[in-house]
Design a protein around this motif. Structure first.
Motif, PDB file in Angstrom:
ATOM      1  N   PHE A  41       0.879  -1.179   0.000  1.00 44.73           N
ATOM      2  CA  PHE A  41       0.000   0.000   0.000  1.00 44.73           C
ATOM      3  C   PHE A  41       0.908   1.218   0.000  1.00 44.73           C
ATOM      4  O   PHE A  41       1.482   1.579   1.025  1.00 44.73           O
ATOM      5  CB  PHE A  41      -0.904  -0.027   1.234  1.00 44.73           C
ATOM      6  CG  PHE A  41      -2.010   0.986   1.233  1.00 44.73           C
ATOM      7  CD1 PHE A  41      -3.166   0.771   0.489  1.00 44.73           C
ATOM      8  CD2 PHE A  41      -1.907   2.146   1.985  1.00 44.73           C
ATOM      9  CE1 PHE A  41      -4.197   1.699   0.489  1.00 44.73           C
ATOM     10  CE2 PHE A  41      -2.935   3.083   2.007  1.00 44.73           C
ATOM     11  CZ  PHE A  41      -4.086   2.848   1.257  1.00 44.73           C
ATOM     12  N   THR A  60       7.330   1.094  11.072  1.00 52.52           N
ATOM     13  CA  THR A  60       6.869   1.777   9.847  1.00 52.52           C
ATOM     14  C   THR A  60       6.597   3.257  10.091  1.00 52.52           C
ATOM     15  O   THR A  60       6.057   3.644  11.121  1.00 52.52           O
ATOM     16  CB  THR A  60       5.576   1.088   9.345  1.00 52.52           C
ATOM     17  OG1 THR A  60       5.923  -0.216   8.871  1.00 52.52           O
ATOM     18  CG2 THR A  60       4.915   1.888   8.231  1.00 52.52           C
ATOM     19  N   CYS A  80       4.635   6.511   8.366  1.00 50.16           N
ATOM     20  CA  CYS A  80       3.658   6.895   7.344  1.00 50.16           C
ATOM     21  C   CYS A  80       4.194   8.043   6.483  1.00 50.16           C
ATOM     22  O   CYS A  80       5.078   8.801   6.895  1.00 50.16           O
ATOM     23  CB  CYS A  80       2.363   7.364   7.995  1.00 50.16           C
ATOM     24  SG  CYS A  80       1.412   6.082   8.811  1.00 50.16           S
ATOM     25  N   VAL A 114      -2.650  13.856   0.704  1.00 50.84           N
ATOM     26  CA  VAL A 114      -2.283  12.466   0.981  1.00 50.84           C
ATOM     27  C   VAL A 114      -2.911  11.584  -0.084  1.00 50.84           C
ATOM     28  O   VAL A 114      -4.137  11.609  -0.272  1.00 50.84           O
ATOM     29  CB  VAL A 114      -2.769  12.018   2.378  1.00 50.84           C
ATOM     30  CG1 VAL A 114      -2.219  10.646   2.717  1.00 50.84           C
ATOM     31  CG2 VAL A 114      -2.397  13.031   3.441  1.00 50.84           C
ATOM     32  N   MET A 142      -6.989   8.577   4.221  1.00 44.65           N
ATOM     33  CA  MET A 142      -7.073   9.426   5.408  1.00 44.65           C
ATOM     34  C   MET A 142      -5.835   9.239   6.279  1.00 44.65           C
ATOM     35  O   MET A 142      -5.335   8.120   6.422  1.00 44.65           O
ATOM     36  CB  MET A 142      -8.319   9.044   6.226  1.00 44.65           C
ATOM     37  CG  MET A 142      -9.624   9.142   5.460  1.00 44.65           C
ATOM     38  SD  MET A 142      -9.969  10.802   4.858  1.00 44.65           S
ATOM     39  CE  MET A 142     -10.074  11.699   6.402  1.00 44.65           C
ATOM     40  N   PRO A 143      -5.350  10.297   6.895  1.00 45.48           N
ATOM     41  CA  PRO A 143      -4.214  10.150   7.812  1.00 45.48           C
ATOM     42  C   PRO A 143      -4.596   9.318   9.033  1.00 45.48           C
ATOM     43  O   PRO A 143      -5.713   9.454   9.555  1.00 45.48           O
ATOM     44  CB  PRO A 143      -3.902  11.589   8.247  1.00 45.48           C
ATOM     45  CG  PRO A 143      -4.675  12.481   7.350  1.00 45.48           C
ATOM     46  CD  PRO A 143      -5.793  11.691   6.758  1.00 45.48           C
ATOM     47  N   CYS A 144      -3.702   8.479   9.479  1.00 43.94           N
ATOM     48  CA  CYS A 144      -3.963   7.671  10.680  1.00 43.94           C
ATOM     49  C   CYS A 144      -3.951   8.567  11.918  1.00 43.94           C
ATOM     50  O   CYS A 144      -3.557   9.746  11.867  1.00 43.94           O
ATOM     51  CB  CYS A 144      -2.931   6.551  10.795  1.00 43.94           C
ATOM     52  SG  CYS A 144      -1.323   7.093  11.441  1.00 43.94           S
TER      53      CYS A 144
END
Ligand code: THU
Length: 128
Positions: A24, A51, A53, A75, A84-86
């Motif tokens: 992704f 990880t 983002c 984004v 959408m941002p986490c």
């Protein structure tokens, strides 16, 4: 800069993503109040929790270059859904720019716009 121009930068940034585990790939383009733009991509790790983002990559690049005041972020992910941002990224963005505008873009290029205040209401910040 138009929304579309900022989005195109985010799309290009997604091409740099390192996402061999999720496949992704995400790109972000962060516009600063002085008009400069920092890009970011997601960077995964064999130890999944490491990880980073795309949004945080862009923020950390900007802050480490001395820029802390942001206007908009785009984004992008090649997905059927708007990217959408986490929650973690919302919190990190809020640290520097609670007035930020967030453009969430999906694979076909359509996008929706939110204020960060909508995405992270009643946040915990340095004022607390
Ligand atoms: N990801 C981002 O980079 N930004 C987002 O807004 C959502 C999720 C990344 C993290 C991980 O590498 C992959 O997308 C799947 O969650």
């Amino acid at each position: 800069m138009t929304d579309r121009e900022l989005i195109n930068i985010a799309v290009e940034a997604s091409g740099k993503a390192y996402a061999p585990y999720s496949n992704f790939t995400v790109g972000a383009a962060l516009e600063c109040e002085d008009g400069s733009v920092y890009t970011g991509c997601n960077i995964e790790n064999a130890s999944y929790g490491c990880t980073n983002c795309a949004e945080r990559t862009a923020v950390f690049k900007a802050v480490s270059e001395g820029n802390r005041r942001f206007r908009r972020i785009a984004v992008y992910a090649d997905s059927d859904n708007y990217c959408m941002p986490c929650g973690v990224c919302r919190q990190v963005l809020n640290e520097f720019s609670p007035e930020l505008e967030v453009l969430s873009v999906r694979g076909d290029g359509r996008y929706v716009s939110y204020s960060l205040k909508e995405l992270l209401p009643r946040s915990f910040s340095m004022n607390d």
